[in-house]
Design an enzyme around this catalytic site. Structure first.
Site, short mmCIF file in Angstrom:
data_model
loop_
_atom_site.label_atom_id
_atom_site.label_comp_id
_atom_site.label_asym_id
_atom_site.label_seq_id
_atom_site.Cartn_x
_atom_site.Cartn_y
_atom_site.Cartn_z
N ARG A 232 9.34 7.60 39.29
CA ARG A 232 8.59 6.99 38.19
C ARG A 232 9.52 6.43 37.12
NH1 ARG A 232 3.66 11.45 38.41
NH2 ARG A 232 2.43 10.27 39.94
N TYR B 225 2.28 0.98 41.73
CA TYR B 225 2.65 2.09 42.63
C TYR B 225 3.26 3.27 41.87
CZ TYR B 225 7.27 -0.40 43.27
OH TYR B 225 8.46 -1.04 43.13
N GLU B 226 3.45 4.36 42.60
CA GLU B 226 3.87 5.64 42.02
C GLU B 226 2.89 6.15 40.96
OE1 GLU B 226 6.12 7.34 43.35
OE2 GLU B 226 6.98 5.79 44.61
N GLY B 227 1.61 5.86 41.17
CA GLY B 227 0.57 6.20 40.19
C GLY B 227 0.40 5.05 39.22
#
Length: 593
Positions: free
Chosen positions: A296, A440-442
């Site tokens: 992140r 992406y990655e949340g």
């Protein structure tokens, strides 16, 4: 062709002057092997690689894209040779433990080398990035035998790594995944299921790919408490370390995406593929989050890299492009028109991007330093405080840095006018490639919910209070000549403290309130963080002579006057509550008349 010159002077200033990195490293016995000269040499070598190797492959890689043909994935021309050169240079193991062939460089240095790669070729960068993340998860949770089997090969670049979380029906809510892990008599498991959006799920860059897969064993508890993590190699590994038979894990297709087209984003099918449990059963999510916290931050650095690349190209274009005259009289009377830099709005867009870049770079190094404390410090109290800081700031690093970077890239494109919409100038690809970093990655909305929910409300604001205390301690020490940034930062800290208290109270009255306020609150904390970074930047620059340093102080002034005022607008939105949002019926959103 787009240009890129690694901002080495800015990077060295952040490391050496703002954070006094060498003193920080030398005080820690686990980092004492590193000095400023070595760090600068590493950055200079990465500048050469990024400018000479990955930048020329950026547009061609976008146009050719990763390709899927009958179960085989190939990367664009030049990528394999570039990856081999990158691996041979020791870059994959730059931050890895020496035990596994790494160089044990701190994160506050590697964020800067990563920035250069993200600036010049984000698709390329994603391949080694996933390997590094997989290595981190294995180093933290795998058995000694597993580490010895997989880590050295990953860090030499002979093998790659992936992270297999998402399923067609399960994105952020991993508790509802369906991938199954059936135990075998030999201690292995048969992994069956489908994963989607798998970065580097298959490719031709390495001889093996080590998939880290989330799955559920029989009788596992419901929800996220029942998730386990498994190593599933593309090729099984024999006892002597050689490659064995092909495991039944295969790409079903690659996604046709808006951007990062040279990155192979795969649908991966696991058909009773042999897997090996990492750590304990039902504790897989903890292992994966070791990887995801670093990833992140990396997404935030992707935003910074794109914003720096876009700024450099827009600034050069604005300098060369002549159109119109200054309202105060011709600035270039020997030419038919002045450069568009005479126009205040063009300067506004460029200064917004420049301010974003400098604050983002400082913030990325700051978060990297906190991660270094958690990894290398021997002081339990320092580790605890740094863990709290990382928990609080990880969603800021991911979401705020990519939100502000995307706006900066849009502004940079606007400086080009119609040329910004044309492929050869590089701006339209930059925008397409960057957009995914907010997703992406949340998604950034999910990051905002994490910040306001788990990182603020759940701990009753403790993490933020610790952070604000640090900000006040530093800012109160500033000299009177920096009162402009001192006062602005202290006022922002008080406002953020106040709105956080408001959120804690409002949540007691209305459980829907936090979700509605989350994105605006994340930007509130992000703005405070950038003010803090500019306070540190201005303080480091004030004793130095020359335009380079005085411009740092001037840019801090621009931030205070032209960007920080957004804080009050965001706070107003937070306090508007959830009622106006939630009052619409669900039918409203699909009812057309």
């Amino acid at each position: 062709m787009p240009i890129y010159n690694a901002p080495l002077a800015d990077m060295k200033f952040i490391l050496n002057d703002v954070f006094q990195a060498e003193k920080f490293w030398q005080k820690n016995e686990n980092l004492a092997h590193l000095d400023a000269a070595t760090a600068e040499a590493i950055l200079e070598e990465m500048a050469k690689f990024s400018q000479n190797v990955t930048l020329p492959l950026n547009r061609t890689g976008d146009e050719e894209g990763a390709k899927y043909d009958n179960g085989t994935v190939t990367t664009p021309a030049g990528f394999k040779a570039a990856f081999q050169q990158y691996a041979e240079g020791g870059w994959i193991g730059l931050g890895a433990d020496a035990e596994w062939g790494g160089q044990e460089m701190p994160k506050m240095l590697t964020v800067l080398s990563d920035e250069m790669l993200f600036a010049t070729n984000p698709s390329f960068m994603l391949y080694p990035l996933l390997s590094v993340g997989a290595g981190m998860a294995l180093n933290s949770y795998a058995s000694q035998e597993q580490k010895e089997t997989y880590l050295p090969k990953i860090y030499t670049g002979e093998w790659a790594g992936t992270m297999c979380l998402t399923e067609p029906h399960a994105g952020t809510d991993l508790g509802i995944i369906k991938t199954k892990a059936e135990p075998n008599n030999d201690g292995s498991y048969n992994i069956t299921g489908t994963k989607i959006f798998i970065t580097g799920g298959d490719h031709d860059l390495t001889e093996n790919i080590i998939h880290l897969v989330l799955a559920k064993t029989p009788n596992a508890p419901a929800g996220s408490r029942g998730i386990s993590l498994f190593i599933v190699p593309k090729f099984l590994v024999n006892e002597d370390g050689s490659l064995g038979e092909r495991n039944p894990v295969n790409p079903g297709s690659i996604e046709h995406k808006m951007g990062i087209k040279a990155s192979a984003t795969c649908v991966m099918n696991f058909d009773a593929a042999k897997g090996f449990l990492v750590g304990k059963e039902n504790e897989g999510l903890a292992a994966m989050f070791v990887m995801m916290n670093y990833e992140r931050l990396s997404m935030g650095i992707q935003g910074l890299g794109a914003s720096e690349f876009a700024y450099q190209n827009a600034a050069q274009y604005a300098t060369d492009r002549i159109q119109g005259r200054s309202v105060t009289g011709a600035k270039s009377p020997d030419k038919v028109a002045d450069s568009i830099l005479v126009h205040g709005d063009v300067r506004r867009m460029l200064l917004n991007a420049r301010a974003n870049n400098e604050a983002s770079r400082a913030f990325a190094v700051y978060v990297g330093q906190q991660l270094d404390i958690t990894k290398f410090s021997t002081d339990p109290e320092a580790i605890k405080a740094a863990n709290n800081r990382v928990a609080l700031l990880t969603p800021i690093a991911k979401a705020y840095l990519t939100d502000t970077a995307f706006q900066a890239v849009l502004d940079a494109q606007m400086c080009f006018g119609g040329h910004g919409y044309i492929r050869e100038w590089g701006m339209e690809q930059c925008i397409r490639d960057l957009r995914i970093a907010q997703i992406y990655e949340g998604t950034n909305g999910v990051q905002s919910q994490d910040l306001i929910g788990r990182k603020t409300i759940k701990c009753e604001g403790e993490f933020l209070a610790e952070y604000i205390s640090e900000i006040r301690d530093f800012t109160n020490s500033l000299d009177a000549e920096l009162n402009f940034i001192k006062d602005a930062t202290l006022d922002a800290a008080t406002e953020v403290e106040s709105v956080t208290k408001y959120i804690l109270e409002a949540t007691q009255e209305n459980p829907e309130f936090p979700n509605s306020a989350a994105v605006d609150y994340l930007h509130v904390v992000g703005l405070l963080s950038f003010a803090y970074m500019f306070a540190r930047i201005a303080n480091a620059a004030k004793e130095k002579e020359g335009d380079f340093y005085q411009n740092k102080i001037a840019l801090a002034g621009y931030f205070v006057q032209r960007i920080l005022p957004e804080l009050s607008v965001r706070i107003t939105k937070v306090k508007a509550g959830s009622e106006v949002i939630m009052s619409f019926s669900e039918d409203y959103f699909t009812h057309q008349s």
